[in-house]
Motif scaffolding. Sequence first.
Motif, PDB file in Angstrom:
ATOM      1  N   HIS A  89       8.781  -7.310  10.043  1.00  0.00           N
ATOM      2  CA  HIS A  89       8.214  -6.613   8.890  1.00  0.00           C
ATOM      3  C   HIS A  89       8.696  -5.173   8.886  1.00  0.00           C
ATOM      4  CE1 HIS A  89       5.390  -4.446  11.478  1.00  0.00           C
ATOM      5  NE2 HIS A  89       5.091  -5.602  12.053  1.00  0.00           N
ATOM      6  N   GLY A  90       8.583  -4.559   7.705  1.00  0.00           N
ATOM      7  CA  GLY A  90       8.884  -3.146   7.584  1.00  0.00           C
ATOM      8  C   GLY A  90       7.616  -2.321   7.685  1.00  0.00           C
ATOM      9  N   PHE A  91       7.691  -1.084   7.181  1.00  0.00           N
ATOM     10  CA  PHE A  91       6.559  -0.166   7.272  1.00  0.00           C
ATOM     11  C   PHE A  91       6.453   0.647   5.993  1.00  0.00           C
ATOM     12  CE2 PHE A  91       8.205  -0.867  11.546  1.00  0.00           C
ATOM     13  CZ  PHE A  91       7.065  -1.223  12.238  1.00  0.00           C
ATOM     14  N   ILE A  92       5.221   1.019   5.667  1.00  0.00           N
ATOM     15  CA  ILE A  92       4.960   1.908   4.537  1.00  0.00           C
ATOM     16  C   ILE A  92       3.830   2.839   4.956  1.00  0.00           C
ATOM     17  CG2 ILE A  92       3.327   0.291   3.467  1.00  0.00           C
ATOM     18  CD1 ILE A  92       5.602   2.052   1.159  1.00  0.00           C
ATOM     19  N   GLY A  93       3.950   4.121   4.587  1.00  0.00           N
ATOM     20  CA  GLY A  93       2.879   5.050   4.912  1.00  0.00           C
ATOM     21  C   GLY A  93       3.300   6.098   5.918  1.00  0.00           C
ATOM     22  N   PRO A  94       2.354   6.837   6.458  1.00  0.00           N
ATOM     23  CA  PRO A  94       2.659   7.966   7.340  1.00  0.00           C
ATOM     24  C   PRO A  94       3.327   7.535   8.636  1.00  0.00           C
ATOM     25  CG  PRO A  94       0.305   7.519   7.344  1.00  0.00           C
ATOM     26  CD  PRO A  94       0.897   6.680   6.256  1.00  0.00           C
ATOM     27  N   THR A  95       4.211   8.378   9.155  1.00  0.00           N
ATOM     28  CA  THR A  95       4.984   8.048  10.346  1.00  0.00           C
ATOM     29  C   THR A  95       4.098   7.751  11.549  1.00  0.00           C
ATOM     30  OG1 THR A  95       6.811   9.447   9.580  1.00  0.00           O
ATOM     31  CG2 THR A  95       6.770   8.911  11.917  1.00  0.00           C
ATOM     32  N   ALA A  96       3.035   8.503  11.714  1.00  0.00           N
ATOM     33  CA  ALA A  96       2.196   8.338  12.894  1.00  0.00           C
ATOM     34  C   ALA A  96       1.395   7.034  12.871  1.00  0.00           C
ATOM     35  CB  ALA A  96       1.242   9.518  13.021  1.00  0.00           C
ATOM     36  N   ALA A  97       1.069   6.532  11.689  1.00  0.00           N
ATOM     37  CA  ALA A  97       0.245   5.321  11.603  1.00  0.00           C
ATOM     38  C   ALA A  97       0.595   4.543  10.343  1.00  0.00           C
ATOM     39  CB  ALA A  97      -1.232   5.682  11.609  1.00  0.00           C
ATOM     40  N   PRO A  98       1.810   4.009  10.261  1.00  0.00           N
ATOM     41  CA  PRO A  98       2.216   3.285   9.057  1.00  0.00           C
ATOM     42  C   PRO A  98       1.568   1.907   8.980  1.00  0.00           C
ATOM     43  CG  PRO A  98       3.926   3.103  10.718  1.00  0.00           C
ATOM     44  CD  PRO A  98       2.876   4.030  11.277  1.00  0.00           C
ATOM     45  N   LEU A  99       1.504   1.378   7.768  1.00  0.00           N
ATOM     46  CA  LEU A  99       1.030   0.014   7.565  1.00  0.00           C
ATOM     47  C   LEU A  99       2.216  -0.949   7.617  1.00  0.00           C
ATOM     48  CD1 LEU A  99      -1.381   0.594   4.540  1.00  0.00           C
ATOM     49  CD2 LEU A  99      -1.960   0.509   6.975  1.00  0.00           C
ATOM     50  N   PRO A 100       2.017  -2.148   8.125  1.00  0.00           N
ATOM     51  CA  PRO A 100       3.106  -3.127   8.087  1.00  0.00           C
ATOM     52  C   PRO A 100       3.404  -3.549   6.657  1.00  0.00           C
ATOM     53  CG  PRO A 100       1.072  -4.151   8.838  1.00  0.00           C
ATOM     54  CD  PRO A 100       0.800  -2.687   8.769  1.00  0.00           C
ATOM     55  N   MET A 101       4.669  -3.812   6.372  1.00  0.00           N
ATOM     56  CA  MET A 101       5.115  -4.235   5.048  1.00  0.00           C
ATOM     57  C   MET A 101       5.885  -5.551   5.204  1.00  0.00           C
ATOM     58  SD  MET A 101       7.704  -2.300   2.394  1.00  0.00           S
ATOM     59  CE  MET A 101       9.145  -2.851   3.324  1.00  0.00           C
ATOM     60  N   LEU A 233      -2.839   0.274  -4.048  1.00  0.00           N
ATOM     61  CA  LEU A 233      -3.620  -0.400  -3.001  1.00  0.00           C
ATOM     62  C   LEU A 233      -3.287   0.138  -1.616  1.00  0.00           C
ATOM     63  CD1 LEU A 233      -3.589  -4.074  -4.318  1.00  0.00           C
ATOM     64  CD2 LEU A 233      -5.562  -2.532  -4.183  1.00  0.00           C
ATOM     65  N   VAL A 234      -2.003   0.433  -1.372  1.00  0.00           N
ATOM     66  CA  VAL A 234      -1.619   1.055  -0.102  1.00  0.00           C
ATOM     67  C   VAL A 234      -2.362   2.373   0.069  1.00  0.00           C
ATOM     68  CG1 VAL A 234       0.273   2.163   1.158  1.00  0.00           C
ATOM     69  CG2 VAL A 234       0.641  -0.056   0.050  1.00  0.00           C
ATOM     70  N   HIS A 235      -2.406   3.171  -0.984  1.00  0.00           N
ATOM     71  CA  HIS A 235      -3.091   4.465  -0.890  1.00  0.00           C
ATOM     72  C   HIS A 235      -4.609   4.290  -0.776  1.00  0.00           C
ATOM     73  CE1 HIS A 235       0.745   6.282  -1.723  1.00  0.00           C
ATOM     74  NE2 HIS A 235       0.202   7.481  -1.608  1.00  0.00           N
ATOM     75  N   ALA A 236      -5.147   3.239  -1.361  1.00  0.00           N
ATOM     76  CA  ALA A 236      -6.575   2.975  -1.192  1.00  0.00           C
ATOM     77  C   ALA A 236      -6.894   2.702   0.275  1.00  0.00           C
ATOM     78  CB  ALA A 236      -6.994   1.793  -2.061  1.00  0.00           C
ATOM     79  N   VAL A 237      -6.024   1.958   0.949  1.00  0.00           N
ATOM     80  CA  VAL A 237      -6.221   1.679   2.371  1.00  0.00           C
ATOM     81  C   VAL A 237      -6.155   2.972   3.183  1.00  0.00           C
ATOM     82  CG1 VAL A 237      -5.290   0.493   4.399  1.00  0.00           C
ATOM     83  CG2 VAL A 237      -5.289  -0.656   2.165  1.00  0.00           C
ATOM     84  N   LEU A 238      -5.175   3.814   2.864  1.00  0.00           N
ATOM     85  CA  LEU A 238      -4.926   5.009   3.668  1.00  0.00           C
ATOM     86  C   LEU A 238      -5.880   6.162   3.352  1.00  0.00           C
ATOM     87  CD1 LEU A 238      -1.018   5.034   3.510  1.00  0.00           C
ATOM     88  CD2 LEU A 238      -2.421   4.483   5.506  1.00  0.00           C
ATOM     89  N   PHE A 239      -6.265   6.279   2.059  1.00  0.00           N
ATOM     90  CA  PHE A 239      -6.933   7.520   1.634  1.00  0.00           C
ATOM     91  C   PHE A 239      -8.255   7.316   0.909  1.00  0.00           C
ATOM     92  CE2 PHE A 239      -2.268   8.391   1.472  1.00  0.00           C
ATOM     93  CZ  PHE A 239      -2.217   9.181   2.608  1.00  0.00           C
ATOM     94  N   GLY A 240      -8.620   6.071   0.587  1.00  0.00           N
ATOM     95  CA  GLY A 240      -9.939   5.879   0.014  1.00  0.00           C
ATOM     96  C   GLY A 240      -9.980   5.309  -1.385  1.00  0.00           C
ATOM     97  N   GLY A 241     -11.224   5.201  -1.869  1.00  0.00           N
ATOM     98  CA  GLY A 241     -11.512   4.402  -3.039  1.00  0.00           C
ATOM     99  C   GLY A 241     -11.052   4.907  -4.375  1.00  0.00           C
ATOM    100  N   GLY A 242     -10.725   6.197  -4.492  1.00  0.00           N
ATOM    101  CA  GLY A 242     -10.245   6.680  -5.785  1.00  0.00           C
ATOM    102  C   GLY A 242      -9.002   5.933  -6.246  1.00  0.00           C
ATOM    103  N   TYR A 243      -8.142   5.613  -5.301  1.00  0.00           N
ATOM    104  CA  TYR A 243      -6.934   4.852  -5.637  1.00  0.00           C
ATOM    105  C   TYR A 243      -7.294   3.406  -5.977  1.00  0.00           C
ATOM    106  CZ  TYR A 243      -4.307   8.820  -3.826  1.00  0.00           C
ATOM    107  OH  TYR A 243      -3.793  10.079  -3.618  1.00  0.00           O
ATOM    108  N   ALA A 244      -8.297   2.862  -5.327  1.00  0.00           N
ATOM    109  CA  ALA A 244      -8.732   1.503  -5.642  1.00  0.00           C
ATOM    110  C   ALA A 244      -9.237   1.423  -7.077  1.00  0.00           C
ATOM    111  CB  ALA A 244      -9.813   1.053  -4.664  1.00  0.00           C
ATOM    112  N   ALA A 245      -9.950   2.445  -7.516  1.00  0.00           N
ATOM    113  CA  ALA A 245     -10.451   2.449  -8.887  1.00  0.00           C
ATOM    114  C   ALA A 245      -9.295   2.418  -9.889  1.00  0.00           C
ATOM    115  CB  ALA A 245     -11.320   3.686  -9.118  1.00  0.00           C
ATOM    116  N   ARG A 246      -8.227   3.114  -9.584  1.00  0.00           N
ATOM    117  CA  ARG A 246      -7.056   3.087 -10.465  1.00  0.00           C
ATOM    118  C   ARG A 246      -6.408   1.707 -10.447  1.00  0.00           C
ATOM    119  NH1 ARG A 246      -3.505   8.341  -9.093  1.00  0.00           N
ATOM    120  NH2 ARG A 246      -2.300   7.555 -10.873  1.00  0.00           N
TER     121      ARG A 246
END
Length: 255
Positions: A89-101, A233-246
């Motif tokens: 798999h690849g990665f998406i998100g911040p270098t220190a703690a990326p999410l698997p892609m 959805l990636v940003h909702a996981v990383l940063f919270g619900g405001g992105y989920a609402a969008r």
Amino acid sequence: MTPFTKSAAGAPPTLFATEAAGLAWLAEAGGAEVVEVLDAAPDRLSLARLDISAATAASAEAFGRALLVTHRAGAPAFGAPPPQAPGPHGFIGPTAAPLPMRYGNWLAWGAFFAEARITPYLRLAQDAGAIDHPGSEMIERLAARLAAGEFDDDEAPCRLHGDLWSGNLLWCRQGCVMIDPAAHGGHFLDDLAMLALFGAPMLERIHGAYAEAAELDSGWRQRLALHQLYPLLVHAVLFGGGYAARAVKIAKRFG
């Protein structure tokens, strides 16, 4: 000039090799410029330093046309990894703690987008408490329609940067240079949608030059929001619900 070196304690052991593989794959397309990789190791990535400058209309339009060349270099399938990618798999998100892609080999964009880009991050957003049950159900219904092919078109898999927000475009004297890819095979609108979601200097110039060179139909802009569901959805996981609402708002629009 001293190289720029990326490192992060606790980063996955294949992260930097994956990024280097993505940069090499994008560079092979001969389209949009990417930063040069000088060395990759499990704990660091050394890159050529860039001579930063201001964005101009001319450089934005040139980038739009060059991005089309990169996309049209193609990929073996939707979800396909760069050939030299070292892991499953690849990665998406911040270098220190990326999410698997997730990588894979999908023949249709809708099934790929639903199974590898929407559902996994929706589950993570649920686990993080970033999205409620009604919102989740709405996105799940849209994912089912995507998987059934309702939004598919005749576009072949493109060679995507995969994380093309404005922070991953550096405006330099030689033009616009891409950094930090999450490269994979996908739909060309995935990259254009990411640019539009978070804004980019000279966005209309980039989009306009791309659309003119690609001879896009008049409805492509209306489809961008659907392709923004994944990064939201990636940003909702990383940063919270405001992105989920969008993301839920998009699911309402296309559901």
